[in-house]
Design an enzyme around this catalytic site. Sequence first.
Site, mmCIF file in Angstrom:
data_model
loop_
_atom_site.group_PDB
_atom_site.id
_atom_site.type_symbol
_atom_site.label_atom_id
_atom_site.label_comp_id
_atom_site.label_asym_id
_atom_site.label_seq_id
_atom_site.Cartn_x
_atom_site.Cartn_y
_atom_site.Cartn_z
ATOM 1 N N LEU A 15 0.837 -1.204 0.000
ATOM 2 C CA LEU A 15 0.000 0.000 0.000
ATOM 3 C C LEU A 15 0.866 1.246 0.000
ATOM 4 O O LEU A 15 0.603 2.211 -0.710
ATOM 5 C CB LEU A 15 -0.924 0.006 1.226
ATOM 6 C CG LEU A 15 -2.163 -0.887 1.160
ATOM 7 C CD1 LEU A 15 -2.892 -0.871 2.483
ATOM 8 C CD2 LEU A 15 -3.085 -0.436 0.031
ATOM 9 N N ASN A 16 1.923 1.210 0.818
ATOM 10 C CA ASN A 16 2.821 2.360 0.882
ATOM 11 C C ASN A 16 3.460 2.642 -0.463
ATOM 12 O O ASN A 16 3.617 3.796 -0.863
ATOM 13 C CB ASN A 16 3.919 2.074 1.924
ATOM 14 C CG ASN A 16 3.884 3.085 3.034
ATOM 15 O OD1 ASN A 16 2.905 3.803 3.212
ATOM 16 N ND2 ASN A 16 4.958 3.136 3.796
ATOM 17 N N GLU A 52 -6.464 4.080 -2.529
ATOM 18 C CA GLU A 52 -5.156 4.184 -1.841
ATOM 19 C C GLU A 52 -5.269 5.033 -0.574
ATOM 20 O O GLU A 52 -4.359 5.779 -0.243
ATOM 21 C CB GLU A 52 -4.080 4.745 -2.782
ATOM 22 C CG GLU A 52 -3.689 3.808 -3.888
ATOM 23 C CD GLU A 52 -3.330 2.420 -3.402
ATOM 24 O OE1 GLU A 52 -2.875 2.298 -2.243
ATOM 25 O OE2 GLU A 52 -3.537 1.457 -4.141
HETATM 26 C C1 FAD Z 1 -11.598 3.729 -8.789
HETATM 27 C C2 FAD Z 1 -11.400 2.902 -7.540
HETATM 28 C C3 FAD Z 1 -10.482 1.869 -7.581
HETATM 29 C C4 FAD Z 1 -10.294 1.077 -6.447
HETATM 30 N N1 FAD Z 1 -9.366 0.073 -6.491
HETATM 31 C C5 FAD Z 1 -9.206 -0.749 -5.416
HETATM 32 C C6 FAD Z 1 -8.280 -1.839 -5.435
HETATM 33 O O1 FAD Z 1 -7.584 -2.060 -6.430
HETATM 34 N N2 FAD Z 1 -8.187 -2.641 -4.351
HETATM 35 C C7 FAD Z 1 -8.944 -2.421 -3.237
HETATM 36 O O2 FAD Z 1 -8.829 -3.168 -2.270
HETATM 37 N N3 FAD Z 1 -9.815 -1.383 -3.182
HETATM 38 C C8 FAD Z 1 -9.977 -0.558 -4.236
HETATM 39 N N4 FAD Z 1 -10.874 0.492 -4.176
HETATM 40 C C9 FAD Z 1 -11.716 0.618 -2.983
HETATM 41 C C10 FAD Z 1 -11.275 1.757 -2.074
HETATM 42 O O3 FAD Z 1 -10.107 1.402 -1.386
HETATM 43 C C11 FAD Z 1 -12.448 2.028 -1.128
HETATM 44 O O4 FAD Z 1 -13.506 2.596 -1.905
HETATM 45 C C12 FAD Z 1 -12.074 2.958 0.004
HETATM 46 O O5 FAD Z 1 -11.182 2.321 0.885
HETATM 47 C C13 FAD Z 1 -13.318 3.412 0.804
HETATM 48 O O6 FAD Z 1 -14.052 2.296 1.178
HETATM 49 P P1 FAD Z 1 -15.618 2.269 0.898
HETATM 50 O O7 FAD Z 1 -15.861 2.652 -0.534
HETATM 51 O O8 FAD Z 1 -16.134 0.953 1.371
HETATM 52 O O9 FAD Z 1 -16.203 3.454 1.769
HETATM 53 P P2 FAD Z 1 -16.878 3.378 3.187
HETATM 54 O O10 FAD Z 1 -16.088 2.500 4.099
HETATM 55 O O11 FAD Z 1 -18.332 3.096 2.990
HETATM 56 O O12 FAD Z 1 -16.661 4.873 3.682
HETATM 57 C C14 FAD Z 1 -17.448 5.959 3.179
HETATM 58 C C15 FAD Z 1 -16.838 7.264 3.675
HETATM 59 O O13 FAD Z 1 -16.767 7.273 5.107
HETATM 60 C C16 FAD Z 1 -15.423 7.472 5.527
HETATM 61 N N5 FAD Z 1 -15.142 6.702 6.726
HETATM 62 C C17 FAD Z 1 -15.278 5.352 6.902
HETATM 63 N N6 FAD Z 1 -14.872 5.020 8.123
HETATM 64 C C18 FAD Z 1 -14.491 6.154 8.748
HETATM 65 C C19 FAD Z 1 -13.968 6.459 10.023
HETATM 66 N N7 FAD Z 1 -13.728 5.507 10.960
HETATM 67 N N8 FAD Z 1 -13.690 7.727 10.323
HETATM 68 C C20 FAD Z 1 -13.880 8.701 9.400
HETATM 69 N N9 FAD Z 1 -14.373 8.491 8.189
HETATM 70 C C21 FAD Z 1 -14.662 7.231 7.854
HETATM 71 C C22 FAD Z 1 -14.550 7.034 4.358
HETATM 72 O O14 FAD Z 1 -13.279 7.668 4.396
HETATM 73 C C23 FAD Z 1 -15.390 7.468 3.175
HETATM 74 O O15 FAD Z 1 -15.194 8.840 2.909
HETATM 75 C C24 FAD Z 1 -11.053 1.321 -5.276
HETATM 76 C C25 FAD Z 1 -11.967 2.396 -5.266
HETATM 77 C C26 FAD Z 1 -12.133 3.188 -6.368
HETATM 78 C C27 FAD Z 1 -13.107 4.342 -6.315
#
Ligand code: FAD
Length: 155
Positions: free
Chosen positions: A10-11, A134
């Site tokens: 990830l880093n 990321e």
């Molecule tokens: C184009 C794209 C490519 C991607 N590629 C990959 C990949 O290759 N591999 C992979 O594993 N993932 C991938 N992802 C997934 C990405 O890592 C996640 O979308 C991201 O980690 C957020 O998770 P979530 O969508 O489930 O949001 P949620 O967990 O539903 O969170 C929604 C919002 O709430 C915030 N939030 C959640 N918990 C907290 C907290 N404790 N405190 C404050 N705020 C919080 C989040 O920051 C976010 O803004 C990709 C996403 C996109 C959009």
Amino acid sequence: MWTGGAPRLLNEARYGVVWGSLGAARSSIEAARTYSVERRQFGKPIGAFQLTQQKLADMTLEYVKGYLLAVHLGRRKDAGLLRPEQVSIGKLNNVREALEICRTAATALGAQGISLEHPVVRHQNNLESVLTYEGTVEMHTLVLGQALTGMPAFR
Ligand SMILES: Cc1cc2nc3c(=O)[nH]c(=O)nc-3n(C[C@H](O)[C@H](O)[C@H](O)COP(=O)(O)OP(=O)(O)OC[C@H]3O[C@@H](n4cnc5c(N)ncnc54)[C@H](O)[C@@H]3O)c2cc1C
């Protein structure tokens, strides 16, 4: 402390984003600059108006700051000293500022700002995704909060 396996990967990816976002920003600044010296309104290029020059100057300032940050992080990486929270600073700042640069560049292009004839809106849309993957803005903010206070606020 994050050291091996998935956190290390990830880093690496996040470090790549620190640089990649700058490419999108630079391309957008170049598009805005080119348009502003070619497009004429009220008898002169729009780049001759102070407000357009302010946009170009502000975008360039943030680009250069992000670039210097990336260079600094790269030097720490080469020396084996790069810490995860420092990568968070780079990812959070450079993606956020690159997106802001794209938004500003789009305004400099007027209605052309939303046209795919110019690269700006494509970079802008891409960066809207990069803002989330990321590590979201919120998560990198919390990484910094923990580094600054010693208290995790993730849950
Ligand atoms: C184009 C794209 C490519 C991607 N590629 C990959 C990949 O290759 N591999 C992979 O594993 N993932 C991938 N992802 C997934 C990405 O890592 C996640 O979308 C991201 O980690 C957020 O998770 P979530 O969508 O489930 O949001 P949620 O967990 O539903 O969170 C929604 C919002 O709430 C915030 N939030 C959640 N918990 C907290 C907290 N404790 N405190 C404050 N705020 C919080 C989040 O920051 C976010 O803004 C990709 C996403 C996109 C959009």
